[in-house]
Design a protein around this motif. Structure first.
Motif, PDB file in Angstrom:
ATOM      1  N   LEU A  19      70.692  21.224  13.725  1.00  0.00           N
ATOM      2  CA  LEU A  19      70.299  20.510  12.662  1.00  0.00           C
ATOM      3  C   LEU A  19      70.159  19.078  13.328  1.00  0.00           C
ATOM      4  O   LEU A  19      71.029  18.667  14.425  1.00  0.00           O
ATOM      5  CB  LEU A  19      71.434  20.248  11.518  1.00  0.00           C
ATOM      6  CG  LEU A  19      71.842  21.746  11.093  1.00  0.00           C
ATOM      7  CD1 LEU A  19      72.951  21.212   9.882  1.00  0.00           C
ATOM      8  CD2 LEU A  19      70.687  22.063  10.377  1.00  0.00           C
ATOM      9  N   LYS A  20      69.326  18.226  12.894  1.00  0.00           N
ATOM     10  CA  LYS A  20      68.808  16.869  13.256  1.00  0.00           C
ATOM     11  C   LYS A  20      69.949  15.884  12.527  1.00  0.00           C
ATOM     12  O   LYS A  20      70.163  16.041  11.563  1.00  0.00           O
ATOM     13  CB  LYS A  20      67.592  16.398  12.726  1.00  0.00           C
ATOM     14  CG  LYS A  20      66.469  16.972  13.946  1.00  0.00           C
ATOM     15  CD  LYS A  20      65.098  15.942  13.379  1.00  0.00           C
ATOM     16  CE  LYS A  20      64.142  16.006  14.706  1.00  0.00           C
ATOM     17  NZ  LYS A  20      63.026  15.182  14.413  1.00  0.00           N
ATOM     18  N   TYR A  21      70.465  14.835  13.415  1.00  0.00           N
ATOM     19  CA  TYR A  21      71.322  13.884  12.943  1.00  0.00           C
ATOM     20  C   TYR A  21      70.812  12.677  12.875  1.00  0.00           C
ATOM     21  O   TYR A  21      70.810  11.970  14.069  1.00  0.00           O
ATOM     22  CB  TYR A  21      72.792  14.132  13.106  1.00  0.00           C
ATOM     23  CG  TYR A  21      73.831  13.294  12.693  1.00  0.00           C
ATOM     24  CD1 TYR A  21      73.780  12.995  11.393  1.00  0.00           C
ATOM     25  CD2 TYR A  21      74.580  12.586  13.526  1.00  0.00           C
ATOM     26  CE1 TYR A  21      74.937  12.285  10.964  1.00  0.00           C
ATOM     27  CE2 TYR A  21      75.641  11.742  13.084  1.00  0.00           C
ATOM     28  CZ  TYR A  21      75.844  11.600  11.780  1.00  0.00           C
ATOM     29  OH  TYR A  21      76.573  10.850  11.220  1.00  0.00           O
ATOM     30  N   VAL A  22      70.127  12.125  11.793  1.00  0.00           N
ATOM     31  CA  VAL A  22      69.488  10.755  12.080  1.00  0.00           C
ATOM     32  C   VAL A  22      69.842   9.908  11.105  1.00  0.00           C
ATOM     33  O   VAL A  22      70.177  10.157   9.994  1.00  0.00           O
ATOM     34  CB  VAL A  22      68.041  10.833  12.177  1.00  0.00           C
ATOM     35  CG1 VAL A  22      67.498  11.709  13.340  1.00  0.00           C
ATOM     36  CG2 VAL A  22      67.456  11.683  10.922  1.00  0.00           C
ATOM     37  N   TYR A  65      71.720  15.474  17.391  1.00  0.00           N
ATOM     38  CA  TYR A  65      71.702  16.923  16.989  1.00  0.00           C
ATOM     39  C   TYR A  65      73.081  17.487  16.513  1.00  0.00           C
ATOM     40  O   TYR A  65      74.099  17.030  17.295  1.00  0.00           O
ATOM     41  CB  TYR A  65      71.101  17.870  18.044  1.00  0.00           C
ATOM     42  CG  TYR A  65      69.529  17.662  17.997  1.00  0.00           C
ATOM     43  CD1 TYR A  65      68.758  18.368  17.009  1.00  0.00           C
ATOM     44  CD2 TYR A  65      68.966  16.584  18.915  1.00  0.00           C
ATOM     45  CE1 TYR A  65      67.385  18.085  17.031  1.00  0.00           C
ATOM     46  CE2 TYR A  65      67.671  16.531  19.001  1.00  0.00           C
ATOM     47  CZ  TYR A  65      66.583  17.224  17.985  1.00  0.00           C
ATOM     48  OH  TYR A  65      65.394  17.055  17.940  1.00  0.00           O
ATOM     49  N   ILE A  66      73.204  18.307  15.914  1.00  0.00           N
ATOM     50  CA  ILE A  66      74.547  19.073  15.651  1.00  0.00           C
ATOM     51  C   ILE A  66      74.257  20.576  15.670  1.00  0.00           C
ATOM     52  O   ILE A  66      73.430  20.807  15.066  1.00  0.00           O
ATOM     53  CB  ILE A  66      75.318  18.868  14.364  1.00  0.00           C
ATOM     54  CG1 ILE A  66      75.636  17.262  14.161  1.00  0.00           C
ATOM     55  CG2 ILE A  66      76.485  19.642  13.889  1.00  0.00           C
ATOM     56  CD1 ILE A  66      75.910  16.717  12.952  1.00  0.00           C
ATOM     57  N   SER A  67      75.002  21.235  16.498  1.00  0.00           N
ATOM     58  CA  SER A  67      74.594  22.590  16.720  1.00  0.00           C
ATOM     59  C   SER A  67      75.939  23.332  16.194  1.00  0.00           C
ATOM     60  O   SER A  67      76.995  23.127  16.363  1.00  0.00           O
ATOM     61  CB  SER A  67      74.535  23.165  18.249  1.00  0.00           C
ATOM     62  OG  SER A  67      74.329  24.204  18.406  1.00  0.00           O
ATOM     63  N   ILE A  68      75.510  24.256  15.036  1.00  0.00           N
ATOM     64  CA  ILE A  68      76.517  25.150  14.506  1.00  0.00           C
ATOM     65  C   ILE A  68      76.555  26.544  14.987  1.00  0.00           C
ATOM     66  O   ILE A  68      75.379  27.058  14.986  1.00  0.00           O
ATOM     67  CB  ILE A  68      76.427  25.164  12.891  1.00  0.00           C
ATOM     68  CG1 ILE A  68      76.532  23.808  12.583  1.00  0.00           C
ATOM     69  CG2 ILE A  68      77.448  26.102  12.164  1.00  0.00           C
ATOM     70  CD1 ILE A  68      75.741  23.607  10.987  1.00  0.00           C
ATOM     71  N   ASP A  69      77.258  26.894  15.693  1.00  0.00           N
ATOM     72  CA  ASP A  69      77.379  28.253  16.399  1.00  0.00           C
ATOM     73  C   ASP A  69      78.324  29.280  15.840  1.00  0.00           C
ATOM     74  O   ASP A  69      79.384  29.038  15.224  1.00  0.00           O
ATOM     75  CB  ASP A  69      78.158  28.232  17.625  1.00  0.00           C
ATOM     76  CG  ASP A  69      77.318  27.088  18.710  1.00  0.00           C
ATOM     77  OD1 ASP A  69      76.009  27.056  18.541  1.00  0.00           O
ATOM     78  OD2 ASP A  69      77.986  26.469  19.468  1.00  0.00           O
ATOM     79  N   PHE A  70      77.492  30.320  15.299  1.00  0.00           N
ATOM     80  CA  PHE A  70      77.852  31.393  14.385  1.00  0.00           C
ATOM     81  C   PHE A  70      78.103  32.577  15.410  1.00  0.00           C
ATOM     82  O   PHE A  70      77.308  32.715  16.453  1.00  0.00           O
ATOM     83  CB  PHE A  70      77.085  31.945  13.257  1.00  0.00           C
ATOM     84  CG  PHE A  70      76.709  30.918  12.246  1.00  0.00           C
ATOM     85  CD1 PHE A  70      77.680  30.890  11.167  1.00  0.00           C
ATOM     86  CD2 PHE A  70      75.959  29.912  12.255  1.00  0.00           C
ATOM     87  CE1 PHE A  70      77.533  29.921  10.234  1.00  0.00           C
ATOM     88  CE2 PHE A  70      75.505  28.988  11.390  1.00  0.00           C
ATOM     89  CZ  PHE A  70      76.497  29.385  10.200  1.00  0.00           C
ATOM     90  N   VAL A  71      79.473  33.119  15.141  1.00  0.00           N
ATOM     91  CA  VAL A  71      79.949  34.340  16.280  1.00  0.00           C
ATOM     92  C   VAL A  71      79.891  35.583  15.346  1.00  0.00           C
ATOM     93  O   VAL A  71      80.168  35.461  14.065  1.00  0.00           O
ATOM     94  CB  VAL A  71      81.068  33.921  17.098  1.00  0.00           C
ATOM     95  CG1 VAL A  71      80.857  32.834  17.971  1.00  0.00           C
ATOM     96  CG2 VAL A  71      82.205  33.804  16.056  1.00  0.00           C
ATOM     97  N   PRO A  72      79.910  36.518  15.918  1.00  0.00           N
ATOM     98  CA  PRO A  72      80.063  37.932  15.209  1.00  0.00           C
ATOM     99  C   PRO A  72      81.206  38.051  14.199  1.00  0.00           C
ATOM    100  O   PRO A  72      80.991  38.565  12.923  1.00  0.00           O
ATOM    101  CB  PRO A  72      80.268  38.921  16.277  1.00  0.00           C
ATOM    102  CG  PRO A  72      79.293  38.674  17.202  1.00  0.00           C
ATOM    103  CD  PRO A  72      79.604  36.845  17.581  1.00  0.00           C
TER     104      PRO A  72
END
Length: 94
Positions: A19-22, A65-72
């Motif tokens: 996601l953009k963070y501005v 940017y913010i990265s949201i990491d989804f795992v199984p």
């Protein structure tokens, strides 16, 4: 407020949502060190059942940017459907 159309994630799959963070002028902001809370609800409104909450500290390295990491394990028990999600940042000054 941001809207994310077209993001899909199969049950038990790994995927990142970036996601953009501005600020209001569109200038990139650095969220490093802030606590990010992601809530995911079954359905298309914020008034539906909560199915997933992720909380993590935003790492340094990608201002704007913010990265949201989804795992199984995040989605292995989540039913197929359409979801509503919120992303909250807490900088510790509440």
């Amino acid at each position: 407020m941001a809207q994310c159309d077209g993001f899909s994630l199969a049950r038990g799959e790994s995927r990142s949502l970036r996601l953009k963070y501005v600020d209001s002028d569109g200038a990139p902001q650095d969220a490093a060190g802030q606590t990010c809370v992601v809530t995911v609800r079954y359905g298309t409104t914020e008034d539906t059942d909560l199915v997933l909450t992720k909380t993590f500290t935003v790492p340094s390295g990608s201002p704007g940017y913010i990265s949201i990491d989804f795992v199984p394990s995040d989605t292995e028990d989540v039913p197929v459907g359409t979801y509503w999600f919120d992303v909250w940042l807490h900088d510790g000054t509440d």
